[in-house]
Design an enzyme around this catalytic site. Sequence first.
Site, PDB file in Angstrom:
ATOM      1  N   GLY A   1     -67.229 -38.617 -10.391  1.00  0.00           N
ATOM      2  CA  GLY A   1     -67.770 -37.321  -9.978  1.00  0.00           C
ATOM      3  C   GLY A   1     -68.832 -37.457  -8.903  1.00  0.00           C
TER       4      GLY A   1
ATOM      5  N   ILE B   1     -77.501 -37.545 -17.999  1.00  0.00           N
ATOM      6  CA  ILE B   1     -77.733 -36.674 -16.844  1.00  0.00           C
ATOM      7  C   ILE B   1     -77.717 -35.239 -17.330  1.00  0.00           C
ATOM      8  CG2 ILE B   1     -76.948 -36.016 -14.548  1.00  0.00           C
ATOM      9  CD1 ILE B   1     -77.756 -38.970 -14.828  1.00  0.00           C
TER      10      ILE B   1
ATOM     11  N   LYS C   1     -80.488 -26.051 -16.072  1.00  0.00           N
ATOM     12  CA  LYS C   1     -79.863 -24.931 -16.786  1.00  0.00           C
ATOM     13  C   LYS C   1     -79.981 -25.081 -18.296  1.00  0.00           C
ATOM     14  CE  LYS C   1     -76.648 -23.972 -13.013  1.00  0.00           C
ATOM     15  NZ  LYS C   1     -77.368 -24.853 -12.073  1.00  0.00           N
TER      16      LYS C   1
ATOM     17  N   ASN D   1     -79.929 -28.286  -8.685  1.00  0.00           N
ATOM     18  CA  ASN D   1     -78.684 -28.384  -7.929  1.00  0.00           C
ATOM     19  C   ASN D   1     -78.758 -29.507  -6.904  1.00  0.00           C
ATOM     20  OD1 ASN D   1     -77.212 -25.647  -8.705  1.00  0.00           O
ATOM     21  ND2 ASN D   1     -79.382 -25.210  -8.436  1.00  0.00           N
TER      22      ASN D   1
END
Length: 629
Positions: free
Chosen positions: A311, A425, A429, A466
Site C-alpha cells: 500500500g 499505523i 480519524k 492525511n
Amino acid sequence: MTEQAGKDNNRRQLIIRRTLLVLFDIICVGIAGAVALFVRFDFSVTGIDMIYLNRYWTYLPIHIVLTIIIFALFHMYNSLWEFASIEEMVRIIIACVVSEAVHLLGMTILYYLILSNDKGVVMPRSFWPLELVALIILVGGSRFLYRVLRRMNRSSNVDGTNRILLVGAGNAGNTILREIKQSQYLDGKVVCVVDDNRTKVGNYMQGVQIVGTRVDIPWIVDKYAVTDILIAIPSLPRRELKQIVDLCSETTARIKTLPGIYQLINDDVSVRQLRDVSLEDLLGRDQIEAPTDRITEYVRDKVVMVTGGGGSIGSELCRQIAKYSPASLIIVEIYENNAYDIQQELKVAYPKLNLITLIASVRNTNRMDEIFAEYRPEIVFHAAAHKHVPLMEDSPSEAIKNNVYGTLKLSKMCDKYKVRRMVLISTDKAVNPTNVMGASKRMCEMIIQAYNSRSDTEFVAVRFGNVLGSNGSVIPLFKKQIAAGGPVTVTHKDIIRYFMTIPEAVLLVLAAGAMAKGGEIFVLDMGEPVKIDDMARNLIRLSGYVPDRDIEIVYTGLRPGEKLYEELLMDEEGIQSTDNELIHIGRPIDFDEEAFLKSLEDSYNDVTSEKIDIRDFVAKMVPTYIRNE
C-alpha cells in the site's frame, strides 16, 4: 535513407554558413585597413599618401590569409552566434589583437628584411590601433548583429498571449531571463520582474523593469496582462514560497518555480528546470527531517515485517527500511499486484537485500502462524487496513473484520513468537470517531494498549493525518477530475485536513518506533491544517486553468461519517513531548482491558457472520464513537 539525407543537408548548411562567414571576414579585414588610413589622413581619400596605400594593398592577401587562420584557431567559425555572449566578445578582441600583431610583424619583416630596397616607415604609427578598432567593430559587430536580428525575428513570432512575470531578480532570475530571451524552451516574453529588495525596484534587468515586490503581484498581473508567473528563487524557504504562491493564486496566471538551490550551485539553472509548483510547496513548510542514527541502530540486522507492504504507507515503509540494512525484510500483502510492484522495485534498488514477499491476509490465523514460525520477525509494522471512510460506511462489517480482528490476530502472533516490537499505523480519524473506519482504528489502538500491558512485546501506535498522494487521497482524485475537464468535487467549502507527504509520515513512523518503550500512542506533528477548497483551487490554477471559469468546483456535502475538522488528540489524552519536536505522545486512556478483549472474543462469530448491527457493536466498544444515522 531519409536520416542520411537530413544529415547531408545539415552538413551542407553548415559549410555554407561557415563559407559566408569567412567571406564576410575577408571583406572586414580589407575594409578595416582602408578605414584606418581614411581616419589617419583626416577623413580625406585624396589626402592618403599613396606609398602607404600601396604597401597596405600589397600585403593585404597575406594579411587576409593569416587573419582567417587566426580566427579559425580561436574557433570563431565554430561558435553559435545566436548565443553570443561576453565570452565570445573577449575571444573576438583577443583574436583581432593577435591578427594585428601578426600584421605589424609581417609587414615589418616584408619591407625591412625581404624588400630591403624599399626602406622607410612601413605604416603610420596611428594606423595600427585604428585598424585594430575597426577590425573589432566590424567582426564583432557582425556577430552580435546576427544575434540581435535572430532575437527580433523570434520576438516577432512569439505568441502575444504568453506574458511572463519573473519573481526574483537574483542570479537565478537573471539566468532564467537570459535563457528565455535566447532559447526555444518557452514561448513568451518577460514583461516585468518583481523582487523583495526595494532598492532594485525601478531598475532594469536585461532591459526588463523591476516593477515592485511580492505584495504587488496581484495588481502587476492585471496591469501587465501577465499570463505566466515564474518563481526564480531556488533558496526560498517553503513557508515563504507558500506566501508567494498564495499571492499568485489570487490571479489567473499559471505558476512555475525552480526546484532547489543545489541546481544553482551546480550551475544547472535553466528554463528546463522550471516545474509546476508542487502541493508539497503549498503545505507552507520545509520537508520534515528526523535523525537517522537511532533508526539505523533500531533496524539494522533485524528481521522486519511490514503488513500491507504494497500500500501507499506500507510500500514507503519498505523503501525506507531497506536503506537501513535489515537482516531481512518480509512483505506481507493480500493484493498480489501491489506486492509484485514493490518487490521488483526493491530488487533493483537493493540487490543484496534479503527480501521475502508473501501473499497473505492478517485475518488468516493459520497462515500468519506459519509465517511467524518460519521467519521469526523481530519488528512488525502493521499497515494492513481498510481506510476509505465512505466505503467502510457502506460495508462496516468489513472494517471491523479486517482492521480490528486482523490487528487482534496479529497482536496474538507477536506475543506468541516474542516479537520485540509491533508498531500500528493509526489515524487522526480514531479521535472522537464519527465513522466506522475511524472507530475501527480506535479499537486497534485499544488492542495495542491492552496487549502491551500483558506481553513481553512492546506494542505502540503512531497516529497521523492525511498523506499527500496516497491511494484514495484527494490529490489524485482532483488531478483526474481536472484532466477530464471538471468538475472538481469538494465535500464542503470549510472542510479542513492535516496533510503530510508519504516519505515524511513514514520517516516519523520509523523514528517513533525507534524511541518506543511500549504502550505509547505517538502523535505526529502535521503542521498547519489546509483547507481542501484552497487546495483544489490552487491545483486548478497550477494546471493552467481558472477555478469556476475553466474548471467548475462543486460542493457535494459531507459524506456519511465525515467531519469538517480532524483531531489528533482526545480531550482526556493530554500530550507529552519527546526529544523529537515533531513527535508527541498521547497519554493512554484507561479502560477495562480484560472486559474489552473478552467482548472482542465473544463477538467474533457474530461479527464475522454479520448477525449483529455493527454500529451498535462499535458504539459499545468505543465510548467516544459518535454515531451518525
